[in-house]
Design an enzyme around this catalytic site. Structure first.
Site, PDB file in Angstrom:
ATOM      1  N   LYS A  39       0.830  -1.206   0.000  1.00  0.00           N
ATOM      2  CA  LYS A  39       0.000   0.000   0.000  1.00  0.00           C
ATOM      3  C   LYS A  39       0.873   1.268   0.000  1.00  0.00           C
ATOM      4  CE  LYS A  39      -4.064   1.350   2.624  1.00  0.00           C
ATOM      5  NZ  LYS A  39      -4.673   1.094   3.937  1.00  0.00           N
ATOM      6  N   GLU A 149     -12.742  11.621  15.181  1.00  0.00           N
ATOM      7  CA  GLU A 149     -12.982  12.048  13.802  1.00  0.00           C
ATOM      8  C   GLU A 149     -14.472  11.941  13.489  1.00  0.00           C
ATOM      9  OE1 GLU A 149     -10.641  13.419  11.557  1.00  0.00           O
ATOM     10  OE2 GLU A 149     -12.722  13.865  11.158  1.00  0.00           O
ATOM     11  N   LYS A 202     -17.681  10.997  20.640  1.00  0.00           N
ATOM     12  CA  LYS A 202     -17.696  10.296  19.348  1.00  0.00           C
ATOM     13  C   LYS A 202     -18.743   9.175  19.329  1.00  0.00           C
ATOM     14  CE  LYS A 202     -16.541   8.462  15.465  1.00  0.00           C
ATOM     15  NZ  LYS A 202     -16.772   9.073  14.190  1.00  0.00           N
ATOM     16  N   ASN A 206     -22.431   9.179  17.128  1.00  0.00           N
ATOM     17  CA  ASN A 206     -22.828   8.172  16.138  1.00  0.00           C
ATOM     18  C   ASN A 206     -24.067   7.404  16.590  1.00  0.00           C
ATOM     19  OD1 ASN A 206     -20.971   8.793  14.238  1.00  0.00           O
ATOM     20  ND2 ASN A 206     -19.750   6.949  14.421  1.00  0.00           N
ATOM     21  N   PHE A 247     -30.698  13.695   8.861  1.00  0.00           N
ATOM     22  CA  PHE A 247     -30.800  12.311   9.373  1.00  0.00           C
ATOM     23  C   PHE A 247     -32.223  11.932   9.724  1.00  0.00           C
ATOM     24  CE2 PHE A 247     -26.684  10.227   9.479  1.00  0.00           C
ATOM     25  CZ  PHE A 247     -25.963  11.242   8.871  1.00  0.00           C
ATOM     26  N   ALA A 250     -36.081   8.428   5.910  1.00  0.00           N
ATOM     27  CA  ALA A 250     -36.430   7.017   6.092  1.00  0.00           C
ATOM     28  C   ALA A 250     -35.908   6.221   4.898  1.00  0.00           C
ATOM     29  CB  ALA A 250     -37.941   6.875   6.199  1.00  0.00           C
ATOM     30  N   GLY A 251     -35.628   4.965   5.112  1.00  0.00           N
ATOM     31  CA  GLY A 251     -35.119   4.155   4.011  1.00  0.00           C
ATOM     32  C   GLY A 251     -34.948   2.709   4.410  1.00  0.00           C
ATOM     33  N   CYS A 258     -19.348   2.442  10.339  1.00  0.00           N
ATOM     34  CA  CYS A 258     -19.335   3.194  11.602  1.00  0.00           C
ATOM     35  C   CYS A 258     -20.569   3.004  12.466  1.00  0.00           C
ATOM     36  CB  CYS A 258     -19.148   4.670  11.306  1.00  0.00           C
ATOM     37  SG  CYS A 258     -17.710   4.964  10.284  1.00  0.00           S
TER      38      CYS A 258
END
Ligand code: UGA
Length: 429
Positions: A39, A149, A202, A206, A247, A250-251, A258
């Site tokens: 890499k 982050e 963090k 989330n 946010f 709907a889906g 994450c």
């Protein structure tokens, strides 16, 4: 050498590369280290291993300031601040696997002028245990800063350069000040706090966003029963400042590397410390059920799925990324095949990744080929090109008429005007 402080970045994955490119753009020399020699070699050649809009250009623009190596000493010799951006994937139990973080910690020398700056998402309390490790190994002068982050895949470069906030958790020493100084040229509020709290910001952020999504998905499911339209409901809710419009789409549920991982990690963290975080169990369960609900919709319209041809538009967990981790398409394609359907799919970017993970489905070169002879087409990932589809053309090539808009991203009127049957998530209009 630039005037700004040089930094080291350990781990050249998604967060590491964006962080490196971002700080290089702000003027720092950045020494990137990774144990993956292949890499590093490719990065030296200017090859970018991930798809992220704007990243390749940012790296090319700042080529002179970006240095890639497999030797930790290259970073240690030139930088005081070593940003840690290694993976913390979930283990089978749902806890975060910190082995890569610990390998970095163990590789640090005795030093009174270096600091680890944790970018990887780690459970609250990790900083404290790392500091304990430093003390136990005679490295108690090695400083530690938590700097979580908040980048989103697909808009990571923009998010780095224009963050909502910068959170810095430290022990009130030079290292916290140095990190604050690095970010000071960005127009963003800084939250200076202790290490435990920064780590929790963090995970809690989330988990809260994931909760918002599961909440609106449940509202959508109720809308389907009551004749309300979730898009209208979300608009009405979102205008309340305290709720906000984001946010609330709907889906087919949230995916990615994450949210599923961090919600589970926070639940486990709470459990390990003796607290049963009830709400998060439901957030995860609702999300899993949401991914599967589309099966019921297909069966409602088509009856048995045996021998049916079902097209999937999009495979990535969200648009503008090739990331397939926890993508709804993984569950959906498996379920459809188990129900006896033939699955044909197209994703503008994620096909190579998808081929590694999904077996038994056909891949089509574009959306129209997905629709050709299909009994139903399901929009799984709301790429722009799918929003812009000409549904007259789609209708002309399909065998059936059913379009399931799994992200409420299409114009129902345009779909219906083409003689197709539109079914969204929680939509009555
Ligand atoms: C998320 C957070 O948004 C970032 O702030 C965080 O830094 C990142 O996780 C991380 O911890 O690294 P990301 O996973 O890239 O970012 O993607 P999001 O844009 O947040 O979307 C996550 C999932 O939620 C996607 O599957 C998306 O389709 C779904 N989603 C999002 C919805 O179903 N509805 C919405 O209204 C929003």
């Amino acid at each position: 050498m630039s005037e700004r402080e040089p930094i080291g970045v350990i781990g050249t994955g998604y967060v590491g590369l964006v962080t490196a490119a971002g700080f290089a753009e702000l003027g720092s020399d950045v020494y990137c280290v990774d144990i993956d020699a292949d890499k590093i070699e490719r990065l030296k050649q200017g090859e970018i291993p991930i798809y992220e809009p704007g990243l390749e250009e940012l790296i090319a623009k700042n080529r002179e300031r970006l240095h890639f190596s497999t030797e930790l000493s290259d970073a240690l010799e030139r930088a005081r601040l070593l940003f840690v951006a290694v993976g913390t994937p979930p283990t089978y139990s749902g806890d975060a696997d910190l082995s890569a973080v610990h390998a970095v910690v163990n590789a640090m020398p005795v030093s009174d002028h270096h600091a680890l700056v944790m970018k990887s998402t780690v459970p609250a309390g990790t900083g404290t245990s790392i500091k304990r490790l430093f003390t136990a190994t005679g490295k108690d002068q090695f400083r530690y800063v938590s700097c979580p982050e908040f980048l989103k895949e697909g808009s990571a470069v923009k998010d780095f350069l224009h963050p909502d906030r910068v959170v810095i958790g430290d022990d009130g020493d030079w290292a916290g000040d140095a990190v604050a100084e690095l970010y000071s040229s960005l127009d963003a509020p800084q939250v200076r706090t202790d290490i435990n709290s920064a780590e929790m910001v963090k995970l809690a952020s989330n988990a809260f966003l994931a909760t918002k999504i599961s909440f609106i998905n449940e509202i959508a499911n109720v809308c389907e029963e009551t004749g309300a339209d979730v898009v209208e409901v979300a608009k009405g809710m979102g205008l309340d400042d305290r709720i906000g419009p984001k946010f609330l789409q709907a889906g087919l549920g949230f995916g990615g590397s994450c949210f599923p991982k961090d919600v589970t990690a926070l639940k486990q963290l709470a459990g390990n410390s003796g607290y049963h975080f009830q709400l998060l169990n439901s957030v995860i369960e609702v999300n899993e059920l949401q991914k599967r609900r589309v099966m019921g919709k297909l069966q409602k319209h088509l009856g048995t799925l045996v021998g049916r041809r079902i097209g999937l538009l999009g495979l990535a967990f969200k648009p503008n990324t090739d990331d397939m981790r926890e993508a709804t398409s993984l569950v959906l394609s498996a379920r459809l095949q188990a129900a006896g359907a033939t699955v044909i799919a197209h994703d503008p970017i994620a096909e190579d990744e998808a081929r590694k993970l999904i077996t038994g489905i056909e891949f089509a070169p574009d959306a129209l080929e997905v629709a050709r002879d299909a009994d139903a087409v399901v929009l799984v990932t709301e790429w722009d090109q799918f929003r812009a589809l000409d549904f007259e053309q789609v209708a002309a090539v399909m065998a059936g008429t059913l379009i399931i808009d799994g992200r409420n991203a299409l114009d129902p009127a345009a779909v219906r005007a083409a003689g197709l049957t539109y079914e969204g998530v929680g939509r009555s209009h």
